[in-house]
Design a protein around this motif. Structure first.
Motif, PDB file in Angstrom:
ATOM      1  N   ARG A 339       6.337  14.319   5.149  1.00  0.00           N
ATOM      2  CA  ARG A 339       4.906  14.180   5.413  1.00  0.00           C
ATOM      3  C   ARG A 339       4.201  13.480   4.253  1.00  0.00           C
ATOM      4  NH1 ARG A 339       5.585  19.403   7.785  1.00  0.00           N
ATOM      5  NH2 ARG A 339       4.945  20.416   5.830  1.00  0.00           N
ATOM      6  N   ARG A 340       4.632  13.819   3.018  1.00  0.00           N
ATOM      7  CA  ARG A 340       4.031  13.153   1.854  1.00  0.00           C
ATOM      8  C   ARG A 340       4.333  11.659   1.874  1.00  0.00           C
ATOM      9  NH1 ARG A 340       2.682  16.265  -2.738  1.00  0.00           N
ATOM     10  NH2 ARG A 340       3.499  14.599  -4.085  1.00  0.00           N
ATOM     11  N   ALA A 341       5.574  11.316   2.250  1.00  0.00           N
ATOM     12  CA  ALA A 341       5.937   9.900   2.311  1.00  0.00           C
ATOM     13  C   ALA A 341       5.127   9.168   3.369  1.00  0.00           C
ATOM     14  CB  ALA A 341       7.434   9.773   2.610  1.00  0.00           C
ATOM     15  N   GLU A 342       4.899   9.829   4.510  1.00  0.00           N
ATOM     16  CA  GLU A 342       4.117   9.185   5.577  1.00  0.00           C
ATOM     17  C   GLU A 342       2.656   9.008   5.160  1.00  0.00           C
ATOM     18  OE1 GLU A 342       4.791  11.737   8.883  1.00  0.00           O
ATOM     19  OE2 GLU A 342       6.711  10.814   9.410  1.00  0.00           O
ATOM     20  N   ARG A 343       2.091   9.995   4.468  1.00  0.00           N
ATOM     21  CA  ARG A 343       0.701   9.866   3.986  1.00  0.00           C
ATOM     22  C   ARG A 343       0.592   8.727   2.980  1.00  0.00           C
ATOM     23  NH1 ARG A 343       0.767  15.648   3.988  1.00  0.00           N
ATOM     24  NH2 ARG A 343       1.139  15.666   1.720  1.00  0.00           N
ATOM     25  N   ALA A 344       1.579   8.657   2.070  1.00  0.00           N
ATOM     26  CA  ALA A 344       1.553   7.574   1.070  1.00  0.00           C
ATOM     27  C   ALA A 344       1.666   6.214   1.742  1.00  0.00           C
ATOM     28  CB  ALA A 344       2.699   7.778   0.074  1.00  0.00           C
ATOM     29  N   ARG A 345       2.476   6.111   2.801  1.00  0.00           N
ATOM     30  CA  ARG A 345       2.625   4.835   3.502  1.00  0.00           C
ATOM     31  C   ARG A 345       1.334   4.426   4.168  1.00  0.00           C
ATOM     32  NH1 ARG A 345       3.442   3.783   8.547  1.00  0.00           N
ATOM     33  NH2 ARG A 345       4.044   5.933   9.053  1.00  0.00           N
ATOM     34  N   ARG A 346       0.607   5.413   4.753  1.00  0.00           N
ATOM     35  CA  ARG A 346      -0.654   5.069   5.418  1.00  0.00           C
ATOM     36  C   ARG A 346      -1.704   4.607   4.429  1.00  0.00           C
ATOM     37  NH1 ARG A 346       0.678   9.654   8.662  1.00  0.00           N
ATOM     38  NH2 ARG A 346      -0.606  11.019   7.319  1.00  0.00           N
ATOM     39  N   VAL A 347      -1.658   5.209   3.185  1.00  0.00           N
ATOM     40  CA  VAL A 347      -2.639   4.808   2.174  1.00  0.00           C
ATOM     41  C   VAL A 347      -2.365   3.400   1.678  1.00  0.00           C
ATOM     42  CG1 VAL A 347      -3.430   5.275  -0.193  1.00  0.00           C
ATOM     43  CG2 VAL A 347      -3.159   7.146   1.448  1.00  0.00           C
ATOM     44  N   THR A 348      -1.092   3.075   1.432  1.00  0.00           N
ATOM     45  CA  THR A 348      -0.742   1.765   0.875  1.00  0.00           C
ATOM     46  C   THR A 348      -0.695   0.689   1.934  1.00  0.00           C
ATOM     47  OG1 THR A 348       1.623   2.282   1.141  1.00  0.00           O
ATOM     48  CG2 THR A 348       0.614   2.804  -0.981  1.00  0.00           C
ATOM     49  N   ASP A 349      -0.562   1.093   3.212  1.00  0.00           N
ATOM     50  CA  ASP A 349      -0.485   0.101   4.294  1.00  0.00           C
ATOM     51  C   ASP A 349      -1.355   0.569   5.457  1.00  0.00           C
ATOM     52  OD1 ASP A 349       0.190  -1.995   5.886  1.00  0.00           O
ATOM     53  OD2 ASP A 349       2.194  -1.240   6.402  1.00  0.00           O
ATOM     54  N   PRO A 350      -2.682   0.579   5.269  1.00  0.00           N
ATOM     55  CA  PRO A 350      -3.586   1.126   6.275  1.00  0.00           C
ATOM     56  C   PRO A 350      -3.512   0.401   7.615  1.00  0.00           C
ATOM     57  CG  PRO A 350      -4.801  -0.133   4.628  1.00  0.00           C
ATOM     58  CD  PRO A 350      -3.417   0.000   4.113  1.00  0.00           C
TER      59      PRO A 350
END
Length: 351
Positions: A339-350
């Motif tokens: 889940r942390r990885a998915e949140r980080a991906r959404r932040v860096t690649d909105p």
């Protein structure tokens, strides 16, 4: 999950024999209709002492013969699940998760491990053989068996399983039943050579599938009282392998008593005692041979039982491993990281 399951089985190193019957098969036959019964073909355990390419190449034929032997002894095919251990890789996952719940000194106190190493001609114990009881624990617990019928030489292994189950439940919550050990009432059967227990590897066994002439030949070659050089010399009955077999396999108690009295008095020769034993053993094996021939004639039966049983067992083991990982918190750890990885991906690649 069934509330009443039994697990038992053998290594596919050859045909089963009278020692197996006395040690555990008789209990399997007696119990298999009472419990939901799993029969393991333990080829991974075989690798602890027999792991050459030649040994491994024999697994297929030996597995099929072993299933036939169990069916012949009285287990009904529609009331048993046979499975090949190596075809259920999740058992290895459970083995890994359980191995830190027992210490090396505890495993070194299991007496049969050193005996197995000596019988296999190994000067030092392989790591896999030391861990044999832990893998056996994984076998038992992966289907959450509540009953384990074994011979006396495996009793200490099952006690390790009981300890591991209790330790796991204490640490992580009640997942496993603590299995009940059911031992054979009859002591381990001595081999025809009179020197050690009956064993496939020692060549001192009478197989369940042996033909009558083969049984007679093996019985006539049995070890008796070494101090008895003539028929008129009083002989020893206690501990005499021929009379041990009479006690186990000859239902005519009057005949056994008469033979023993004459033997002690020096009024009967070894050959007559052995001939009577050969008749008794063949009489015992006759219905087993008949069932074996019947099941062997059913084309594809054994292969179907192994394949369907293995697939069913793998489904069960997957469920067990999932629950074990969840109880230990391993599944949650991965999900949190994911889940942390998915949140980080959404932040860096909105986008």
């Amino acid at each position: 999950m069934s509330a009443a399951r039994m697990l038992t089985g053998d290594r596919p190193t050859g045909r089963l024999h009278l020692g197996h019957y006395v040690g555990s098969i008789a209990n399997r036959v007696r119990l298999h209709k009472r419990y939901e019964s799993f029969f393991i073909i333990a080829d991974l355990h075989m690798l602890t002492t027999r792991n050459t390419r030649e040994d491994i190449s024999r697994i297929t034929d030996n597995a099929r013969e072993m299933v036939l032997d169990v069916l012949a002894a009285g287990v009904e095919p529609d009331q048993a699940t046979f499975y090949l251990q190596s075809a259920v890789p999740e058992v290895g996952d459970l083995f890994t998760l359980l191995q830190n719940l027992v210490t090396v000194p505890r495993l070194e106190r299991v007496p049969s491990l050193k005996e197995m190493a000596r019988a296999a001609g190994k000067e030092e114990m392989p790591y896999g053989l030391l861990g044999y009881p832990v893998l056996q624990a994984a076998d038992i617990l992966c289907v959450r068996a509540g009953v384990v019928p074994v011979g006396k030489d495996n009793a200490a292994h099952v006690e390790v399983t009981r300890e591991i189950a209790r330790r796991f439940n204490h640490l992580y919550g009640d997942v496993f039943p603590v299995p009940e050990l059911i031992q054979a009432e009859t002591p381990a059967l001595v081999g025809t050579d009179g020197r050690a227990k009956m064993s496939k590897s020692l060549g001192n066994a009478i197989d369940l599938a042996d033909e009558p002439a083969v049984v007679r030949r093996k019985v006539l070659g049995m070890y008796t009282d070494p101090n008895r050089i003539r028929a008129d010399v009083p002989g020893r009955v206690d501990g005499n392998p021929v009379f041990v077999y009479h006690d186990v396999f000859n239902p005519d108690r009057a005949e056994v008593a008469e033979l023993a009295d004459r033997y002690r008095a020096g009024r009967i020769g070894d050959v007559e005692v052995k001939e009577r034993l050969a008749v008794a053993v063949n009489h015992f094996l006759d219905p087993i041979r008949e069932r074996r021939a019947r099941f062997a004639a059913e084309r594809g039966l054994v292969d179907r039982l192994i394949v369907e049983g293995t697939e069913r067992t793998r489904d069960e083991v997957r469920q067990t491993v999932t629950e074990v990982r969840r109880a230990m918190g391993l599944t949650g750890a991965y999900q949190r990281i994911r889940r942390r990885a998915e949140r980080a991906r959404r932040v860096t690649d909105p986008a």
